[in-house]
Design a protein around this motif. Structure first.
Motif, PDB file in Angstrom:
ATOM      1  N   THR A   1      10.163  -7.351   8.961  1.00 43.61           N
ATOM      2  CA  THR A   1      11.312  -6.792   8.095  1.00 43.61           C
ATOM      3  C   THR A   1      11.360  -5.184   8.515  1.00 43.61           C
ATOM      4  N   ASP A   2      13.112  -4.439   8.377  1.00 40.87           N
ATOM      5  CA  ASP A   2      12.684  -3.190   8.481  1.00 40.87           C
ATOM      6  C   ASP A   2      13.292  -3.022   7.468  1.00 40.87           C
ATOM      7  N   ALA A   3      12.524  -2.293   6.547  1.00 40.88           N
ATOM      8  CA  ALA A   3      13.235  -1.882   5.218  1.00 40.88           C
ATOM      9  C   ALA A   3      14.296  -1.177   5.096  1.00 40.88           C
ATOM     10  N   ARG A   4      14.499  -0.669   5.926  1.00 40.57           N
ATOM     11  CA  ARG A   4      15.866   0.300   6.480  1.00 40.57           C
ATOM     12  C   ARG A   4      16.872  -0.264   6.667  1.00 40.57           C
ATOM     13  N   ASP A   5      16.875  -1.986   6.792  1.00 44.92           N
ATOM     14  CA  ASP A   5      18.125  -2.286   7.029  1.00 44.92           C
ATOM     15  C   ASP A   5      18.394  -3.251   6.084  1.00 44.92           C
TER      16      ASP A   5
ATOM     17  N   PRO B   1       3.492   0.963  -7.858  1.00 44.32           N
ATOM     18  CA  PRO B   1       2.491   2.080  -7.686  1.00 44.32           C
ATOM     19  C   PRO B   1       2.126   2.006  -6.251  1.00 44.32           C
ATOM     20  N   GLY B   2       1.627   3.041  -5.453  1.00 38.23           N
ATOM     21  CA  GLY B   2       1.257   3.362  -4.581  1.00 38.23           C
ATOM     22  C   GLY B   2      -0.431   3.305  -3.834  1.00 38.23           C
ATOM     23  N   GLN B   3      -0.548   3.735  -5.544  1.00 39.49           N
ATOM     24  CA  GLN B   3      -2.336   3.643  -5.431  1.00 39.49           C
ATOM     25  C   GLN B   3      -2.618   2.686  -6.705  1.00 39.49           C
TER      26      GLN B   3
ATOM     27  N   GLY C   1       0.854  -0.889  -0.146  1.00 36.07           N
ATOM     28  CA  GLY C   1       0.024   0.055  -0.182  1.00 36.07           C
ATOM     29  C   GLY C   1       1.046   1.072  -0.069  1.00 36.07           C
ATOM     30  N   PHE C   2       0.340   2.109  -0.193  1.00 36.41           N
ATOM     31  CA  PHE C   2       0.220   3.418  -0.246  1.00 36.41           C
ATOM     32  C   PHE C   2       1.473   3.757   1.350  1.00 36.41           C
ATOM     33  N   GLY C   3       2.581   4.093   0.859  1.00 42.69           N
ATOM     34  CA  GLY C   3       3.491   4.558   2.103  1.00 42.69           C
ATOM     35  C   GLY C   3       4.121   3.580   2.894  1.00 42.69           C
ATOM     36  N   VAL C   4       3.990   2.557   2.420  1.00 41.13           N
ATOM     37  CA  VAL C   4       4.185   1.268   3.717  1.00 41.13           C
ATOM     38  C   VAL C   4       6.128   1.070   3.527  1.00 41.13           C
ATOM     39  N   GLY C   5       6.575   1.549   2.236  1.00 42.07           N
ATOM     40  CA  GLY C   5       7.864   1.456   2.766  1.00 42.07           C
ATOM     41  C   GLY C   5       8.756   0.891   1.439  1.00 42.07           C
ATOM     42  N   LYS C   6       8.308   1.038   0.268  1.00 39.31           N
ATOM     43  CA  LYS C   6       8.603   0.416  -1.072  1.00 39.31           C
ATOM     44  C   LYS C   6       9.882   0.441  -1.757  1.00 39.31           C
ATOM     45  N   THR C   7      10.216   1.955  -1.746  1.00 42.51           N
ATOM     46  CA  THR C   7      10.751   3.294  -1.958  1.00 42.51           C
ATOM     47  C   THR C   7      12.294   2.214  -1.560  1.00 42.51           C
ATOM     48  N   THR C   8      11.924   2.461   0.494  1.00 39.35           N
ATOM     49  CA  THR C   8      12.814   2.546   1.169  1.00 39.35           C
ATOM     50  C   THR C   8      13.329   1.834   1.170  1.00 39.35           C
ATOM     51  N   PHE C   9      13.173   0.037   0.914  1.00 37.92           N
ATOM     52  CA  PHE C   9      13.667  -1.518   0.618  1.00 37.92           C
ATOM     53  C   PHE C   9      14.330  -1.679  -0.171  1.00 37.92           C
TER      54      PHE C   9
ATOM     55  N   LEU D   1       6.747  -8.139   7.222  1.00 39.31           N
ATOM     56  CA  LEU D   1       5.474  -7.176   7.789  1.00 39.31           C
ATOM     57  C   LEU D   1       6.128  -6.058   7.951  1.00 39.31           C
ATOM     58  N   ASN D   2       6.701  -4.537   7.530  1.00 34.89           N
ATOM     59  CA  ASN D   2       7.587  -3.345   7.637  1.00 34.89           C
ATOM     60  C   ASN D   2       7.268  -3.480   9.457  1.00 34.89           C
ATOM     61  N   ALA D   3       8.125  -3.479  10.503  1.00 34.18           N
ATOM     62  CA  ALA D   3       8.066  -2.986  11.427  1.00 34.18           C
ATOM     63  C   ALA D   3       7.927  -1.480  11.529  1.00 34.18           C
ATOM     64  N   PHE D   4       7.505  -0.603  11.262  1.00 28.40           N
ATOM     65  CA  PHE D   4       7.683   0.853  11.664  1.00 28.40           C
ATOM     66  C   PHE D   4       8.085   0.810  12.638  1.00 28.40           C
ATOM     67  N   ASP D   5       8.984   0.902  13.518  1.00 34.53           N
ATOM     68  CA  ASP D   5       9.538   1.282  15.233  1.00 34.53           C
ATOM     69  C   ASP D   5       9.382   0.059  15.683  1.00 34.53           C
ATOM     70  N   GLY D   6       9.472  -1.394  15.482  1.00 38.14           N
ATOM     71  CA  GLY D   6       8.763  -2.471  15.952  1.00 38.14           C
ATOM     72  C   GLY D   6       7.764  -2.459  16.178  1.00 38.14           C
TER      73      GLY D   6
HETATM   74  N1  LIG Z   1      10.724   3.459  11.318  1.00 37.70           N
HETATM   75  C1  LIG Z   1      10.259   3.264   9.975  1.00 37.70           C
HETATM   76  N2  LIG Z   1      10.256   4.170   8.844  1.00 37.70           N
HETATM   77  C2  LIG Z   1       9.771   3.628   7.810  1.00 37.70           C
HETATM   78  C3  LIG Z   1      10.302   2.292   7.642  1.00 37.70           C
HETATM   79  N3  LIG Z   1      10.267   2.348   5.810  1.00 37.70           N
HETATM   80  C4  LIG Z   1       9.748   3.322   5.770  1.00 37.70           C
HETATM   81  N4  LIG Z   1       9.856   4.014   6.484  1.00 37.70           N
HETATM   82  C5  LIG Z   1       9.367   5.493   6.239  1.00 37.70           C
HETATM   83  O1  LIG Z   1       8.135   6.054   6.048  1.00 37.70           O
HETATM   84  C6  LIG Z   1       8.406   6.934   5.132  1.00 37.70           C
HETATM   85  C7  LIG Z   1       7.633   5.711   3.640  1.00 37.70           C
HETATM   86  O2  LIG Z   1       8.386   5.238   3.196  1.00 37.70           O
HETATM   87  P1  LIG Z   1       8.315   4.922   1.233  1.00 37.70           P
HETATM   88  O3  LIG Z   1       9.860   3.860   1.113  1.00 37.70           O
HETATM   89  O4  LIG Z   1       8.718   6.296   0.959  1.00 37.70           O
HETATM   90  O5  LIG Z   1       6.884   4.485   1.136  1.00 37.70           O
HETATM   91  P2  LIG Z   1       5.771   3.659  -0.521  1.00 37.70           P
HETATM   92  O6  LIG Z   1       5.914   2.029  -0.215  1.00 37.70           O
HETATM   93  O7  LIG Z   1       7.432   4.246  -1.034  1.00 37.70           O
HETATM   94  O8  LIG Z   1       5.597   4.442  -0.175  1.00 37.70           O
HETATM   95  P3  LIG Z   1       4.925   5.621  -1.898  1.00 37.70           P
HETATM   96  O9  LIG Z   1       5.632   5.282  -2.724  1.00 37.70           O
HETATM   97  O10 LIG Z   1       4.545   7.045  -1.650  1.00 37.70           O
HETATM   98  O11 LIG Z   1       3.737   5.039  -1.591  1.00 37.70           O
HETATM   99  C8  LIG Z   1       9.222   7.108   4.530  1.00 37.70           C
HETATM  100  O12 LIG Z   1       9.021   8.465   5.723  1.00 37.70           O
HETATM  101  C9  LIG Z   1      10.592   6.100   5.119  1.00 37.70           C
HETATM  102  O13 LIG Z   1      12.232   6.197   5.837  1.00 37.70           O
HETATM  103  C10 LIG Z   1      10.339   1.101   8.261  1.00 37.70           C
HETATM  104  O14 LIG Z   1      10.790  -0.409   8.160  1.00 37.70           O
HETATM  105  N5  LIG Z   1      10.259   1.382   9.904  1.00 37.70           N
END
Ligand SMILES: Nc1nc2c(ncn2[C@@H]2O[C@H](COP(=O)(O)OP(=O)(O)OP(=O)(O)O)[C@@H](O)[C@H]2O)c(=O)[nH]1
Ligand SMILES: [Mg+2]
Lengths: 200, 120
Positions: free
Chosen positions: A172-176, A94-96, A28-36, A143-148
């Motif tokens: 998972t932690d998409a930043r790691d 795409p997020g949408q 979904g939207f903002g779930v961390g795809k780009t970060t991953f 499961l992207n565990a935002f801040d645990g």
């Molecule tokens: N705490 C935490 N924040 C995260 C994690 N993954 C992503 N974020 C934050 O969540 C926000 C959205 O992450 P994106 O990677 O942009 O998400 P996206 O799915 O690509 O978003 P869209 O393309 O807009 O749908 C960003 O501010 C990231 O820094 C995570 O595992 N933990």
């Protein structure tokens, strides 16, 4: 925008007849795809846009579409050169979710899909799960565990999504980078076991 | 990077001699400039010229679209035309394995991807 010359130096080191494969990063939207994608990509994630008309019409000659009004849909992606003759691309959907037409391009011939889930917004992944499930694309739930924060256990999520025991679930932690690598390796192994099952 | 938001598509002249419908070119297909492409000189069409220079090292169709700032569909048309003129070659994973196992379902390919990821 960077100059062509500096972009050029960042082409893949792979040979001209290297094989390219891809993995889809959905959710979904903002779930961390780009970060991953960015956590393992050798290039800054790039963004590509498609026009609605690309899919809604079947022309392959753009001069047939004079000055047509269009909607653009963006996806972003990264690249990993695994060997001189093997390149892996990671495509974020795409997020949408309403832009399903783009999913056909992204998923055609893919090894599989990582469906990223934010347990606080579980319903956001339903569309992605339905899409890959219906098409028999190997997938796992990450499961992207935002801040645990985890309001549900993995088993509760599995139940809520009505998925069988064969679908791998990971936190998972998409930043790691290591965490993302583990998710990708698990997906590839899952795809392998699906191939092996078909042969037995 | 954003595409100029004119909402208009510039007309491109399509060349005859393409080997397949452009929509069939995979977004991850790798494009590289051939020797003929390297010796082509400056192409009058700026997007074509950029593609020829970018693909001295192989690039996917998706990368081309992104770096040349064109929508995916336009990048496919440009790449297909350059290929038909012998200026680029397109290593399309689906086309290449026509009739045999799809790479994404080929165990030896999957094994190599897994091992490559582990080594990262
Ligand atoms: N705490 C935490 N924040 C995260 C994690 N993954 C992503 N974020 C934050 O969540 C926000 C959205 O992450 P994106 O990677 O942009 O998400 P996206 O799915 O690509 O978003 P869209 O393309 O807009 O749908 C960003 O501010 C990231 O820094 C995570 O595992 N933990
Ligand atoms: Mg994103």
């Amino acid at each position: 925008m960077a100059s062509v010359d500096s972009e050029m130096s960042r082409g893949t080191q792979a040979s001209q007849d290297a094989l390219s494969v891809k993995i889809v990063v959905a959710g979904g939207f903002g779930v961390g795809k780009t970060t991953f994608v960015g956590s393992v990509s050798e290039i800054e994630p790039l963004r590509t846009e498609a026009l609605m008309t690309d899919a809604s019409t079947n022309v392959d000659d753009l001069s047939m579409l004079p000055e047509k009004r269009t909607t653009t849909v963006a996806m972003d992606f990264g690249r990993i050169t695994l060997a001189e003759d093997l390149v892996l691309y990671l495509f974020g959907t795409p997020g949408q979710n309403r832009f399903w037409f783009m999913w056909d391009d992204i998923t055609r011939g893919a090894i599989g899909a990582v469906v990223l889930v934010d347990t606080r917004r579980l319903a956001d992944c339903f569309g992605a799960v339905d899409y890959v499930e219906q098409r028999g694309i190997p997938f796992l739930i990450a499961l992207n565990a935002f801040d645990g924060v985890q309001q549900h256990t993995a088993e509760e999520v599995r139940e809520a999504l009505q998925l069988g025991p064969e679908v791998p679930f990971l936190v998972t932690d998409a930043r790691d980078r290591e965490s993302v690598k583990t998710v990708l390796v698990t997906l590839v192994e899952h795809a392998m076991s699906m191939v092996q099952q078909q042969h037995t | 990077m954003p595409i100029p938001d004119s909402g208009r598509i510039r007309p491109y002249l399509a060349t005859r001699g393409r080997t397949r419908p452009v929509q069939d070119i995979a977004i991850e297909a790798l494009v590289s400039t051939t020797d003929a492409g390297r010796n082509h000189g400056i192409d009058p069409e700026p997007e074509r010229d950029r593609i020829l220079r970018l693909c001295h090292a192989p690039r996917s169709v998706a990368e081309i679209a992104s770096l040349v700032s064109t929508p995916l569909g336009v990048a496919r048309v440009l790449v297909a035309d350059l290929e038909a003129e012998g200026l680029t070659r397109v290593a399309d994973p689906h086309a290449a394995f026509h009739g045999s196992v799809e790479p994404a379902r080929d165990l030896s390919v999957l094994e190599r991807v897994r091992d490559g990821l582990r080594r990262l």
